[in-house]
Write a protein that holds these residues in place. Structure first.
Motif, mmCIF file in Angstrom:
data_model
loop_
_atom_site.group_PDB
_atom_site.id
_atom_site.type_symbol
_atom_site.label_atom_id
_atom_site.label_comp_id
_atom_site.label_asym_id
_atom_site.label_seq_id
_atom_site.Cartn_x
_atom_site.Cartn_y
_atom_site.Cartn_z
ATOM 1 N N SER A 184 -8.355 7.873 -4.156
ATOM 2 C CA SER A 184 -9.052 8.292 -2.940
ATOM 3 C C SER A 184 -8.285 9.417 -2.261
ATOM 4 O O SER A 184 -7.102 9.652 -2.532
ATOM 5 C CB SER A 184 -9.235 7.107 -1.991
ATOM 6 N N ALA A 185 -8.963 10.121 -1.376
ATOM 7 C CA ALA A 185 -8.361 11.285 -0.731
ATOM 8 C C ALA A 185 -7.136 10.876 0.091
ATOM 9 O O ALA A 185 -7.190 9.945 0.889
ATOM 10 C CB ALA A 185 -9.382 11.979 0.155
ATOM 11 N N LEU A 186 -6.045 11.609 -0.106
ATOM 12 C CA LEU A 186 -4.777 11.333 0.557
ATOM 13 C C LEU A 186 -4.659 12.235 1.777
ATOM 14 O O LEU A 186 -4.622 13.466 1.653
ATOM 15 C CB LEU A 186 -3.627 11.584 -0.414
ATOM 16 N N ARG A 195 -5.409 13.572 -7.567
ATOM 17 C CA ARG A 195 -6.319 13.039 -6.563
ATOM 18 C C ARG A 195 -6.610 14.098 -5.504
ATOM 19 O O ARG A 195 -5.844 15.055 -5.345
ATOM 20 C CB ARG A 195 -5.706 11.794 -5.904
ATOM 21 N N PRO A 196 -7.689 13.916 -4.745
ATOM 22 C CA PRO A 196 -7.954 14.828 -3.625
ATOM 23 C C PRO A 196 -6.940 14.624 -2.507
ATOM 24 O O PRO A 196 -6.361 13.548 -2.353
ATOM 25 C CB PRO A 196 -9.359 14.432 -3.156
ATOM 26 N N THR A 197 -6.750 15.665 -1.726
ATOM 27 C CA THR A 197 -5.855 15.605 -0.571
ATOM 28 C C THR A 197 -6.518 16.321 0.603
ATOM 29 O O THR A 197 -7.485 17.072 0.437
ATOM 30 C CB THR A 197 -4.510 16.288 -0.867
ATOM 31 N N SER A 198 -5.970 16.088 1.781
ATOM 32 C CA SER A 198 -6.502 16.735 2.971
ATOM 33 C C SER A 198 -5.402 16.893 4.007
ATOM 34 O O SER A 198 -4.706 15.936 4.326
ATOM 35 C CB SER A 198 -7.652 15.906 3.565
ATOM 36 N N ASP A 199 -5.224 18.115 4.480
ATOM 37 C CA ASP A 199 -4.354 18.335 5.637
ATOM 38 C C ASP A 199 -4.979 19.427 6.503
ATOM 39 O O ASP A 199 -6.039 19.965 6.192
ATOM 40 C CB ASP A 199 -2.908 18.640 5.233
ATOM 41 N N GLY A 200 -4.338 19.751 7.600
ATOM 42 C CA GLY A 200 -4.923 20.675 8.556
ATOM 43 C C GLY A 200 -5.041 22.098 8.081
ATOM 44 O O GLY A 200 -5.657 22.929 8.753
ATOM 45 N N CYS A 258 -4.572 6.635 3.034
ATOM 46 C CA CYS A 258 -5.754 6.677 2.175
ATOM 47 C C CYS A 258 -6.397 5.294 2.171
ATOM 48 O O CYS A 258 -5.802 4.318 2.632
ATOM 49 C CB CYS A 258 -5.388 7.079 0.742
ATOM 50 N N ALA A 259 -7.619 5.226 1.632
ATOM 51 C CA ALA A 259 -8.229 3.926 1.373
ATOM 52 C C ALA A 259 -7.518 3.283 0.199
ATOM 53 O O ALA A 259 -7.172 3.949 -0.780
ATOM 54 C CB ALA A 259 -9.709 4.106 1.055
ATOM 55 N N VAL A 260 -7.281 1.973 0.283
ATOM 56 C CA VAL A 260 -6.584 1.279 -0.806
ATOM 57 C C VAL A 260 -7.448 0.218 -1.484
ATOM 58 O O VAL A 260 -7.084 -0.284 -2.552
ATOM 59 C CB VAL A 260 -5.264 0.639 -0.313
#
Length: 287
Positions: A184-186, A195-200, A258-260
């Protein structure tokens, strides 16, 4: 020519196509800039010592973010690729190098040790120190999360967590579900190969993306202090449209980033863009 700023060092690592990035890029940079970088980062090492009182371009949180982007590049060589059939994450399209970036674990630790950090090894799984990189799913759905192995190391700067260890765990699906906990997105992370990631920084331009803040988690004498610069306390009224999340789900999102496991309120790896925002502060007393 040796890069001067951390931003320049990031691009030097990103664009390097040889087989010795530590000796060719990182080591020369340390020779010229390690002492200044240690002095610059030192105020972040103690919880509460440095606070942003007014915004200044390139302040400590932005410098720490630039350094963390370098770390994420160096960790790519310790990670597997995306699973077959997975959608290409946006961060990959924007930032994934088209060649390998590889350092050894000793080189990785050595680089950051020169900046004042230390490697931390914790025997039992703890989401403060450990990022789940792979799940060996137990047949018993209630089996707690246990460490199986480490893929890359955890680093701390004094009380400040700089980067969690990437670990393989064994767990029942009610604690950590394969394909979710490891795919899941980190959040608050720049780049992972698997995996997908997301930051500002994502979606911003060449300069504006560097106005991203490093997320600060601290381990103090009395508490785990997660995301200390966040705008909302986790037990307060949230402005993020997440009313359906249970208190436990909120805490898991902040602690794991993330979702676990499966939940009707949380996204899975097939819908990473639906991840709820996790801009909450959380304090957990130490037992």
């Amino acid at each position: 020519m040796t890069p001067t700023t951390l931003r320049e060092l990031y691009f030097a690592v990103h664009e390097y196509t040889g087989s010795a990035v530590f000796s060719d890029v990182l080591s020369p940079w340390l020779g010229e800039h390690a002492a200044d970088a240690r002095e610059m980062l030192a105020p972040l090492a103690v919880c509460g010592e440095w606070q942003r009182t007014e915004y200044v371009w390139g302040d400590l949180l932005e410098q720490a973010y630039a350094l963390h982007r370098i770390s994420d590049l160096l960790l790519l060589g310790f990670q597997s690729g995306l699973p077959d059939g997975a959608a290409t994450p946006w961060a990959h399209r924007l930032h994934l190098p088209d060649h390998e970036v590889r350092v050894t674990a000793d080189e990785y630790v050595g680089f950051f040790s020169a900046l004042g950090m230390r490697r931390v090894e914790v025997a039992r799984f703890d989401p403060f120190f450990h990022e789940i990189a792979a799940v060996d799913q137990s047949d018993d759905p209630d089996e707690p999360i246990e460490l199986v192995g480490e893929q890359w190391p955890c680093l701390m700067l004094g009380e400040l967590l700089f980067g969690r260890a990437g670990v393989v765990v064994r767990a029942g699906e009610r604690h950590a579900t394969a394909g979710i906990a490891d795919r899941s997105a980190l959040e608050d992370s720049f780049l992972r190969r698997h995996r997908p990631t997301s930051d500002g920084s994502l979606g911003w331009g060449h300069n504006s993306q560097w106005k991203t803040d490093f997320r600060r988690d601290y381990l103090t004498a009395d508490a785990y202090r997660f995301n200390v610069d966040a705008n909302a306390d986790i037990d307060g009224e949230s402005p993020f449209g997440d009313a359906d999340l249970t208190p436990a789900e909120r805490r898991d999102l902040v602690r794991h980033r993330c979702a676990v496991r499966r939940s009707e309120h949380l996204p899975d790896a097939e819908n990473p863009d639906e991840n709820p925002l996790v801009d909450w502060r959380l304090t957990v007393p130490r037992s």
